[in-house]
Scaffold this active site. Structure first.
Site, short mmCIF file in Angstrom:
data_model
loop_
_atom_site.label_atom_id
_atom_site.label_comp_id
_atom_site.label_asym_id
_atom_site.label_seq_id
_atom_site.Cartn_x
_atom_site.Cartn_y
_atom_site.Cartn_z
N LYS A 22 84.16 56.81 80.84
CA LYS A 22 85.38 56.87 80.03
C LYS A 22 85.86 58.31 79.86
O LYS A 22 87.04 58.62 80.05
CB LYS A 22 85.08 56.27 78.64
CG LYS A 22 86.12 56.59 77.59
CD LYS A 22 85.77 56.01 76.24
CE LYS A 22 84.88 56.85 75.36
NZ LYS A 22 85.54 57.89 74.55
N ASN A 23 84.92 59.21 79.50
CA ASN A 23 85.34 60.57 79.15
C ASN A 23 85.67 61.43 80.37
O ASN A 23 86.15 62.55 80.22
CB ASN A 23 84.28 61.24 78.27
CG ASN A 23 84.26 60.60 76.88
OD1 ASN A 23 85.15 59.83 76.53
ND2 ASN A 23 83.24 60.93 76.09
N CYS A 117 88.76 61.81 62.34
CA CYS A 117 88.38 60.43 62.61
C CYS A 117 87.03 60.18 61.95
O CYS A 117 86.53 61.04 61.23
CB CYS A 117 88.33 60.16 64.11
SG CYS A 117 87.03 61.04 64.93
N ARG A 122 88.61 66.86 63.53
CA ARG A 122 88.66 67.12 64.98
C ARG A 122 89.81 68.10 65.25
O ARG A 122 90.88 67.71 65.73
CB ARG A 122 88.91 65.80 65.74
CG ARG A 122 87.99 64.64 65.43
CD ARG A 122 86.66 64.69 66.13
NE ARG A 122 86.71 64.69 67.57
CZ ARG A 122 86.66 63.61 68.34
NH1 ARG A 122 86.59 62.42 67.78
NH2 ARG A 122 86.66 63.70 69.65
N ASP A 308 76.89 62.10 71.64
CA ASP A 308 77.31 60.71 71.86
C ASP A 308 76.13 59.75 72.02
O ASP A 308 76.33 58.54 72.15
CB ASP A 308 78.23 60.61 73.10
CG ASP A 308 79.58 61.25 72.84
OD1 ASP A 308 79.93 61.47 71.67
OD2 ASP A 308 80.29 61.54 73.83
N ARG A 400 86.08 50.14 72.68
CA ARG A 400 86.80 51.36 73.11
C ARG A 400 86.03 52.08 74.21
O ARG A 400 86.64 52.78 75.02
CB ARG A 400 86.96 52.32 71.92
CG ARG A 400 87.87 51.77 70.85
CD ARG A 400 88.07 52.81 69.79
NE ARG A 400 88.43 54.08 70.42
CZ ARG A 400 88.44 55.25 69.80
NH1 ARG A 400 88.14 55.32 68.54
NH2 ARG A 400 88.77 56.35 70.44
N1 EPU Z 1 86.40 72.02 68.01
C1 EPU Z 1 87.06 73.02 67.34
N2 EPU Z 1 88.32 73.35 67.75
C2 EPU Z 1 88.93 72.72 68.80
C3 EPU Z 1 88.23 71.70 69.48
C4 EPU Z 1 86.95 71.36 69.07
O1 EPU Z 1 86.54 73.62 66.40
O2 EPU Z 1 90.06 73.08 69.12
C5 EPU Z 1 85.04 71.65 67.58
C6 EPU Z 1 84.92 70.18 67.20
O3 EPU Z 1 85.31 69.95 65.87
C7 EPU Z 1 83.46 69.92 67.46
C8 EPU Z 1 83.15 70.78 68.68
O4 EPU Z 1 84.18 71.77 68.70
O5 EPU Z 1 82.69 70.39 66.37
C9 EPU Z 1 83.14 70.06 70.00
O6 EPU Z 1 84.29 69.22 70.13
P1 EPU Z 1 84.94 68.92 71.53
O7 EPU Z 1 86.31 69.55 71.57
O8 EPU Z 1 84.01 69.27 72.64
O9 EPU Z 1 85.14 67.33 71.47
P2 EPU Z 1 86.26 66.54 72.23
O10 EPU Z 1 86.56 67.21 73.49
O11 EPU Z 1 87.38 66.24 71.31
C10 EPU Z 1 84.70 65.03 73.68
C11 EPU Z 1 84.40 63.56 73.82
C12 EPU Z 1 83.63 63.06 72.61
C13 EPU Z 1 82.34 63.87 72.49
C14 EPU Z 1 82.67 65.37 72.39
C15 EPU Z 1 81.45 66.24 72.37
C16 EPU Z 1 86.24 62.71 75.15
C17 EPU Z 1 87.42 61.84 75.25
N3 EPU Z 1 85.65 62.82 73.96
O12 EPU Z 1 85.52 65.16 72.51
O13 EPU Z 1 83.32 61.69 72.88
O14 EPU Z 1 81.64 63.47 71.34
O15 EPU Z 1 83.47 65.75 73.54
O16 EPU Z 1 80.67 66.03 73.49
O17 EPU Z 1 85.81 63.28 76.14
C18 EPU Z 1 82.84 59.47 72.38
O18 EPU Z 1 82.95 59.20 73.59
O19 EPU Z 1 82.36 58.66 71.55
C19 EPU Z 1 83.28 60.77 71.88
C20 EPU Z 1 83.55 61.00 70.61
#
Ligand code: EPU
Length: 421
Positions: A22-23, A117, A122, A308, A400
């Site tokens: 998915k990701n 969320c 986020r 995850d 999802r």
């Molecule tokens: N963060 C910031 N600023 C930003 C972006 C992120 O401070 O601009 C922080 C977040 O709050 C968090 C950390 O950085 O503490 C890491 O977040 P990241 O941006 O890596 O998360 P994401 O890219 O939004 C993806 C996956 C998530 C998974 C995370 C971490 C997808 C669609 N989602 O989210 O997947 O938990 O990386 O590995 O790729 C799931 O599949 O259940 C899921 C939540």
């Protein structure tokens, strides 16, 4: 609303096959907005989040279809609308992935600001910092992020934040930089296999990206990208969930289409617990000693133990004799499953971002509520081993990210029925 009724106690046996990730699929689908001509994507899982992304792409002028073999064809046919509206973004946070591609390709984009969320706040400040560094002008208007740029210009960008690297932030900046003028270097880039898969797709389309999968990614901008065929990597989180399903039921299963190289932190930690995971052909064979040992584990960006799989590992550790400490370093509030596991007889105490799990020997079936995708997977695992019947409500969360998990686990001996409340 659907719920699962799970009769626990069966030892899982047999083979289960992992779907595409998915990701990885979500950002790659968003990346088709950068390209001309059709893209054909194999192994895109048929999930609620993927369908939400296809709807969003439809809004943005990208026509998509899925054939009988499950191959998705995507092609941009119109460029008039570059607004990802709140109703789409609130349903799926990964909608933010269209920001970089639309900015780079169309020079202007409006994406509703995603909220928090169930797993905590986020923020997207790092995505915006990266795009600003490439020369975008960014403002906030009526809850939308509005970004504009003539042509983005390559530069060196440090993308680390308070919790380390950002997966979708790295994806957004990498996609935007693919069409920028000159060379972009992302330092402290996310190293997740999903980022490497996105780079592989973009390179097939004509991009010039090196270092993806490492903390330094170099992108030499090109003028155009042309859609190509690509096969999405297997879902390492679904694979990890199945491994844990085998482990928690003291089963003997093979997880096919799993990449062991993407799961080293998981298999290493499970060996410490007393679960054997060995390579078997194209997949992994799982068996246990039955005597489960407690462990300390900290979630970290890849290649560390993934957040995850934190909830699913917690379900397993409820059965390990002694105290385990689970430290959540990515989303410190991602513990909503804890209260539900307590309803099933678990003994868990939370102190800040640390959960102390004291193995209680057994779990007892109960009605429980799914709060987010991975938390619901943990409750299904707990239900598989619990004495009696477990009802998991709000299984739309699990749909999802898992392709009909019950139809994958039941052939292994699980007893999961989907009913409508
Ligand atoms: N963060 C910031 N600023 C930003 C972006 C992120 O401070 O601009 C922080 C977040 O709050 C968090 C950390 O950085 O503490 C890491 O977040 P990241 O941006 O890596 O998360 P994401 O890219 O939004 C993806 C996956 C998530 C998974 C995370 C971490 C997808 C669609 N989602 O989210 O997947 O938990 O990386 O590995 O790729 C799931 O599949 O259940 C899921 C939540």
């Amino acid at each position: 609303m659907d719920k699962f009724v799970i009769n626990g106690g069966a030892r899982l046996r047999g083979e289960v096959t992992v779907s595409g990730a998915k990701n990885a699929a979500l950002p790659i689908l968003a990346a088709t907005l950068l390209t001309e001509g059709p893209t054909k994507l194999r192994d895109v899982p048929n999930l609620a989040d993927v369908r939400a992304m296809l709807d969003l792409l439809g809004d943005l002028g990208c026509r998509t279809s899925r054939d009988e073999a499950g191959v998705i064809t995507a092609e941009v046919t119109e460029t008039a609308n570059s607004h990802a509206v709140y109703d789409r973004v609130r349903k799926m946070r990964a909608s933010i992935c269209v920001l970089g591609p639309l900015l780079a390709r169309r020079g202007e984009v409006r994406v509703s600001m995603p909220g928090g969320c169930a797993i905590g706040p986020r923020p997207i400040d790092l995505h915006l910092r990266g795009l600003r560094a490439l020369g975008a002008e960014i403002s906030l208007d009526s809850g939308d992020v509005v970004a504009r740029a003539q042509r983005l210009k390559g530069t060196t960008i440090f993308l680390g934040g308070p919790f380390g690297s950002t997966v979708l932030g790295t994806a957004n900046v990498m996609m935007a930089a693919a069409l920028a003028e000159g060379v972009t270097v992302i330092e402290s880039a996310a190293c997740e296999p999903e980022i490497q898969d996105l780079a592989d797709y973009l390179n097939a389309c004509g991009a010039n990206i090196s270092g993806a999968g490492s903390p330094r990614v170099t992108i030499e901008g090109v003028e155009t990208l042309t859609g190509q065929a690509h096969t999405v990597i297997p879902d390492r989180i679904e694979a990890g969930t199945f491994i844990l399903a085998g482990a928690i039921t003291n089963g003997d299963i093979t997880v096919a289409n799993a990449r062991v190289d993407h799961l080293l932190a998981v298999t290493d930690k499970l060996h410490e617990v007393g679960v054997q995971v060995e390579t078997a052909g194209e997949g992994l064979a799982v068996g246990t000693d039955r005597f489960l040992r407690p462990v300390d584990v900290t979630t970290q960006p890849y290649p560390g133990f993934p957040t995850d799989l934190q909830a699913q590992l917690m379900a397993l550790l409820c059965l390990a004799e002694g105290n385990s400490a689970i430290t959540e370093k990515i989303f410190p509030d991602r513990f909503l499953h804890l209260a539900e596991l307590l309803r099933m007889g678990a003994n868990i105490r939370k102190e800040g971002p640390v959960a102390i799990v004291t193995g209680a020997g057994e779990l007892i079936g109960a009605p429980v509520m799914a709060s987010d995708l991975r938390a619901s997977a943990a409750l299904v695992l707990a239900g598989l081993v619990a004495r009696g019947t477990t009802e998991v409500r709000r299984v739309y969360h699990i749909d999802r990210g898992y392709e009909e998990i019950e139809t994958k686990l039941n052939p292994l001996g699980a007893d999961i029925t989907r009913t409508t409340e």
